[in-house]
Each structure stands twice: as C-alpha cells, then as structure tokens.
Design a protein around this motif. Structure first.
Motif, PDB file in Angstrom:
ATOM      1  N   GLU A 134      -4.506  17.234 -22.566  1.00 25.06           N
ATOM      2  CA  GLU A 134      -4.658  16.523 -21.294  1.00 25.06           C
ATOM      3  C   GLU A 134      -4.702  17.522 -20.151  1.00 25.06           C
ATOM      4  OE1 GLU A 134      -1.066  14.918 -19.422  1.00 25.06           O
ATOM      5  OE2 GLU A 134      -2.123  13.048 -19.032  1.00 25.06           O
ATOM      6  N   ASP A 165      -6.334  10.855 -18.630  1.00 24.68           N
ATOM      7  CA  ASP A 165      -5.317  10.201 -17.804  1.00 24.68           C
ATOM      8  C   ASP A 165      -5.989   9.921 -16.466  1.00 24.68           C
ATOM      9  OD1 ASP A 165      -3.310   9.883 -15.790  1.00 24.68           O
ATOM     10  OD2 ASP A 165      -1.818  10.851 -17.063  1.00 24.68           O
ATOM     11  N   HIS A 168      -5.014  11.954 -13.245  1.00 22.12           N
ATOM     12  CA  HIS A 168      -5.431  13.351 -13.091  1.00 22.12           C
ATOM     13  C   HIS A 168      -6.904  13.458 -12.700  1.00 22.12           C
ATOM     14  CE1 HIS A 168      -1.567  14.701 -14.354  1.00 22.12           C
ATOM     15  NE2 HIS A 168      -1.659  14.082 -15.512  1.00 22.12           N
ATOM     16  N   GLN A 191      -4.634   7.342 -21.029  1.00 24.42           N
ATOM     17  CA  GLN A 191      -3.509   6.942 -20.189  1.00 24.42           C
ATOM     18  C   GLN A 191      -4.049   6.413 -18.868  1.00 24.42           C
ATOM     19  OE1 GLN A 191      -1.347  10.681 -20.013  1.00 24.42           O
ATOM     20  NE2 GLN A 191       0.142   9.848 -21.467  1.00 24.42           N
ATOM     21  N   ARG A 210       2.801   7.041  -8.518  1.00 30.12           N
ATOM     22  CA  ARG A 210       1.852   6.298  -9.346  1.00 30.12           C
ATOM     23  C   ARG A 210       2.258   4.830  -9.354  1.00 30.12           C
ATOM     24  NH1 ARG A 210       0.108   9.240 -14.917  1.00 30.12           N
ATOM     25  NH2 ARG A 210      -0.233  11.351 -14.142  1.00 30.12           N
ATOM     26  N   GLU A 239       0.987   5.126 -17.989  1.00 30.59           N
ATOM     27  CA  GLU A 239       1.945   6.209 -17.794  1.00 30.59           C
ATOM     28  C   GLU A 239       2.201   6.293 -16.294  1.00 30.59           C
ATOM     29  OE1 GLU A 239       2.552  10.902 -18.865  1.00 30.59           O
ATOM     30  OE2 GLU A 239       0.697  10.189 -17.949  1.00 30.59           O
TER      31      GLU A 239
END
Ligand code: DHB
Ligand code: MG
Length: 629
Positions: A134, A165, A168, A191, A210, A239
């Motif tokens: 990741e 993810d 990101h 994610q 988040r 996540e």
C-alpha cells in the motif's frame, strides 16, 4: 461483495470491537496490530472469537518500513516479517498489509523494492500467506498507487499484490481512473475512507479526520467505480482513523460503517450497471416532495401554550383524531399535529424529552419503497399498534429516537387526514400568510452529526452543504444543511459541543437530540409580522446595533432598515436573492419558530445572522436557565 472494517476504526477493546463489527453485519475484519497487542488473549483465542462471531479475518496490519533498506536493516526487516507470519498463522490472517516505507534509511528504486517484495512473497508463500503493498500518501519514495503497482508488477510473484486505500490516492488528488488499468486479481484488498476537505498535512489529516464514505468530501464513489472496473471481487474494507470515532459508541460507529458501504455499493451499481451488476439492488434514493406534517408530543397544559402560540401564528385547528387525543392545525400547506395521548411512542417521547416535535411526515413517491430502502440502509423501522380505522404508516426512527413517517399520493396514505381525522370547524386566527415549511432544524451533540448526515444522504436524494460555524456567545455550534434540489426538503443539523450554548442547553434540558426550531415560509414577511403583532405575539427583540451595521454593510435604504428594525426582521442577501427572518419567543426549554421569506434564488439560511439571533434569545430567557460561563 464482502464487507470488512479495520479494528482501528472502532472504540473499545478487541472483543468489543469484534462484537460491534459482527453485530453491524460486516463479513470480515482487518486486525490492527496494536489492537491485538493491547489485548490479553492469545492469537488462537482471537481467531476463535472472530470465527464464533462469523467474521473472516481479512488481513493483518500494518507492517512498516520494509522495502528498499540497506544491509543489515534489510535482513532485520525480513526477520521481523517472519515473526509476523508466525502471528498471522496463529490468527488465521491470510494477508499482511505492508505500507510504503517512511524510513530515512530507505533508498528508493522501483527494482530494489520489487526484488524485496519478490523475496517477501517467496517467504509468505511458504507460510500459505500473502502480502499486499500500500502506498502511504506520505511514503518516502512510494506515495502513489501507480508506483506501488509498478513495484508489485515487477515483483511478479503470485503472493504479492497491491492494496488500494482511497484516502491515500484521493488526498493527493490522484485521478482514480488510473486504477482502471490495473488487473483486478492483482489487487489484494481495497480499503475505503472518506474525509472532510481540509487543507492539512497529509499524515495528520489521515490519522485524525478520516470518516465513512459519504460523510466527507472525497470522490470515494469515483474511486470505487474505478475499482469495480478492474474486475476486483475481494472485500471492500473500511479503514477509518478518526479521533471522534475512537471515543464513540462501538455499535453506532460500526453501524454507520455498514450503512456507508451499502450506500457506496448502491451508487457504484447505479453508475456502472454494466460492470457491477452483482451488487444488491435497492430501491433508488428517495426524492422527497415535501414535509407533510410535524407532530408534537405534549401534556395538556403545555399543549395549551402551544395551541395558543400556533393561534398567534395564524394557524387554525382543522381536525381532531377520531379515536386519539390528537389535533391537527393548518395554515397554507403546513400541518402541525399535537399529540397528548397517554400511551404509545408519543407519550414515551414526552416522558423522555418533554414537549417536543418528535415526529415528521415526509411526502414521497412511494412510501413502501422508501421504507424498504431505509431498512436496507440499516434504519430502524417503527410501527405501533394500529387502531381500527387507522392507517399503518410506514416509518423509521430518526434523530433522538423520533419518527419519520412516509406518505405518498398513490396509496391509502393520501387520505390520511380524512381517514383518521374529523374535520373541525375552523377555529383560530385568520392566517398570517404562512405557506409552507422552509426548514426544520434538528439539534444534536456534535458527535452525532456524521451519523445523521449519512442517514439522510444515503436514504434520500439530498445534498449536504459545507459545515458552517455558528458563534454562540458561549461556544461554537456547527451547522450542516441537508437539502434537496428544489428545496422541498430542507433540514439544518446543528451540532453542539458545549452545554453552555443555546443548542447545548436545549439538548441537556430535553435529554437528547430533537427538533429545536421549525421555520415557516411566508410570501410577505412584513405582512406576516404585522399579523403576528395584531395576534398579540411579541417577536424576539433584535439589537439596534444589528440594524445600524446592516445599513453600513449592505447599503439598504433607511426606510427599509426602519421597517426591518420596527418588526425585528433580520436580513441577508447573496448572489441569488434576499432573505428575511423573524423569530418567535422561546417555548419551553429553547424551542422556537422562525418565519422566513426568500426572494429570488437566495440559497442560504441566514447563517451570518445566527450569532445575533442567539444572543437575543439568550437575553430573552430567564438568566438562571443558562449556566454562566
Ligand atoms: O497511518 C498509517 O500509518 C497507516 C497505516 C496503515 C494503513 O493502511 C494506512 O492507510 C495508514
Ligand atoms: Mg490503509
């Protein structure tokens, strides 16, 4: 598609987290290393706990600072990985998440990282395990999923794959369509997280702010659509690093998460019918055509005060319930119901919250389909005993345990007033020119706001405005607009952080969240204001200083200012038009009515005026009611 969530997203110890995650209906869970390390049960026991709860362990994470190291750190990193493979075998975790290195010693180089991953893949294979790479948004050399994919591609090992993810990628504004060319079987897990638009250091933003997809401002739907296009069929895993969620109720946060994934998959299916046909089909997001009524619960003596205020506002009593102690008051398209029953939810709501607007009825295209969609999105259905001659109205529980009823024009529900109510000889004032509901304001604790934003957005076709700070003399109140395109449904959610604010005081005194004010629209607010005055209603008194500033700020004619000041009308304007506001005195513990007029296409809610209105309200209520600073 299977759903999963990382334990880091939820508060509590590992057992509480797993129980909440299972109860919310997730298929799987990512075990966060620290949640395991802090827990006093063996890996085998954790594995059994998850199994008993019916949860797959989707992965173990994070493994940090692995790739691109010089010797001897490189050897040590592999030794570390071997110990983690031991643990993962005992846990039954099939996949290790390796996040891109932030180690100062890491050297960079796609081929060097790929060689490290190929060796890690070999070692993982010997353990029946897999590893996924990741790109952290703040990774030292790899901070973009395209580079992580290139490492994985060159590692060229069946046990090495990519982990995506959304945070990101989207926090760095990387075009999600770049994902479409990655083979779906090389994506080992996806994610998902959303976040509010904030201009902030990426790591800090990621670790503290988040939130669930649909609660924030990132294009997570576009991201998930791109993922669907790759043919990826693995779990969608939340996540969410969020300070507030870490302190929240595990069950509530887990349920919000489950709702957010259901909503996300629904949007993907709708947008990409050709590539995501296997996602479950829900009734479509509901277009609300209007607020049909608001219902108060009250005891007899407070009902009398409320009737009298409604009378001053120009409402007439237009109906009595055929079998219950329930009355209907109307004006224009507005219906207000007062329920003084001694049983059922109305009474329970009265006992808990006192006199309050505990229910509302929304007019929709299809009430049953609305209920079905709401239930598919984890809303709690509400039904109580239906007496002979009454209709069973589809409903769900809303803010503060209140009720949202769904009415439509196509079923028996269209005749609800005729079926359940006896028309009363119109008693009351002659009307004050109020024509409809402009908006309904629900006050809640700040921590609850994201839950209800997601609730409304996922069930109804509504948009959210930006979060606005409203300054109360004793603290901040956050205000969030939820509205549909034509303005036939407008809600403002007000989140109080301090009990000293008017909103916070209201929650404390009424024991929970509920409707704090209802704004009616008028076609001519000056005429309405005069009618109210003639009916003996003394409006909230606004400070003279406000009007002097208005003259200076907006250059209104002095006659207009004089008229506004005389009638205590607040004023605002934007590029689209003008806005006028008038407030009643408070009723009970801080409930009030507002009257507004929109001219042209004014799009706001008078947020600039809120501090002056709140200060006036604080002056007008007994000083003893509000704790001093
Ligand atoms: O903030 C971090 O370090 C971190 C760790 C693991 C992840 O999967 C992630 O997205 C962030
Ligand atoms: Mg991640």
């Amino acid at each position: 598609m299977k759903t999963s969530i990382a334990t880091v997203s939820i508060s509590g110890d590992l057992r509480e987290k797993l129980e909440a995650i299972a109860a919310a209906g997730f298929d799987g869970v990512e075990i966060f290393e620290n949640d395991f390390l802090a827990f006093d049960r063996s890996p085998a026991e954790v594995r059994l706990m998850a199994e008993d709860l019916g949860l797959d362990i989707t992965l173990f994470q994070p493994f940090r600072d692995f790739e691109g190291l010089p010797e001897p750190q490189r050897r040590q990193a592999f030794d570390r990985a071997e110990r983690k493979f031991d643990l993962m075998q005992a846990l039954g975790a099939p996949l290790m998440l390796v996040c891109s290195s932030v180690a100062p010693a890491a050297m960079g180089g796609i081929d060097r990282a790929a060689a490290d991953f190929r060796e890690l893949g070999e070692r993982a294979a010997k353990r029946g395990s897999k590893v996924g790479y990741e790109a952290l948004a703040w990774g030292r050399h790899v901070n973009d999923h395209r580079d992580a994919w290139e490492v994985v591609r060159r590692a060229d090992h069946p046990n090495v794959g990519l982990i995506l993810d959304s945070f990101h990628s989207l926090s760095r504004r990387i075009d999600p369509d770049t994902i479409r060319s990655i083979p779906g079987d090389k994506i080992f897990i996806v994610q998902l997280a959303d976040a509010p638009a904030l201009d902030m250091d990426l790591l800090y933003w990621s670790r503290h702010f988040r939130n669930m997809p649909g609660e924030g401002d990132l294009p997570v739907v576009d991201f998930a659509r791109a993922v669907a296009a790759t043919g990826y069929t693995g779990p969608l895993s939340l996540e969410i690093f969020n300070d507030q969620f870490r302190a929240g109720s595990p069950r509530t946060i887990a349920l919000d998460g489950h709702r957010s994934l259901t909503f996300l998959m629904d949007q993907v299916r709708e947008a990409e019918p050709a590539i995501a046909p296997t996602l479950p089909a829900l009734p479509r997001r509901v277009s609300v055509k209007g607020v049909s009524f608001v219902e108060f619960t009250a005891d007899e003596s407070e009902a009398e005060t409320l009737r009298s205020m409604l009378g001053q506002l120009g409402f007439a009593r237009t109906g009595r319930h055929r079998s219950k102690s329930v009355e209907r008051f109307s004006q224009g398209d507005i219906n207000i119901v007062i329920n003084t029953e001694r049983e059922g939810l109305a009474h329970a709501a009265y006992l808990t919250h006192g006199t309050s607007a505990y229910a509302m009825g929304l007019l929709v295209e299809d009430a049953q389909a609305t209920l079905a969609r709401a239930q598919a999105l984890d809303a709690q259905p509400f039904a109580q005993r239906v007496a002979p001659g009454e209709l069973s109205i589809p409903a769900v529980r809303g803010v503060g345990g209140g009720v949202i009823y769904f009415l439509d024009d196509h079923s028996d529900l269209a005749r609800v007033w005729d079926v359940e109510f006896e028309a009363a000889p119109a008693a009351g004032a002659g009307g004050a020119g109020l024509v409809g509901f402009d908006h309904i304001a629900q006050t809640m604790n700040y921590e609850e706001m994201l839950t209800w934003i997601l609730f409304y957005r996922s069930i109804f076709l509504v948009d959210k405005g930006p979060m606005v700070d409203v300054v109360d003399p004793s603290g901040l109140v956050r205000s969030q607009v939820i509205e549909n395109d034509d303005g036939s449904l407008r809600l403002t959610l007000n989140g109080a952080e301090s009990h000293r604010t008017l909103a916070g005081h209201f929650i404390a005194e009424t024991f929970g969240s509920s409707v704090q004010h209802i704004a009616f629209s008028s076609g001519d607010i000056f005429a309405s204001a005069r009618a109210l005055k003639a009916n003996g209603l003394e409006p909230l008194q606004i400070s003279r200083n406000y009007y002097d500033d208005l003259a200076a700020r907006l250059g209104l004619a002095s006659e207009t200012i004089a008229q506004l000041a005389e009638l205590n009308i607040l004023y605002d304007r934007d590029a689209g038009g003008e806005f006028f506001q008038l407030y009643t005195p408070n009723f009970g513990e801080g409930f009030f009515f507002e009257i507004v007029q929109r001219k042209g296409a004014y799009a706001g809610y008078g947020a600039v005026n809120a501090p002056f209105r709140i200060a006036a309200q604080k002056r007008s209520i007994r000083p003893a009611n509000i704790p001093a600073r």
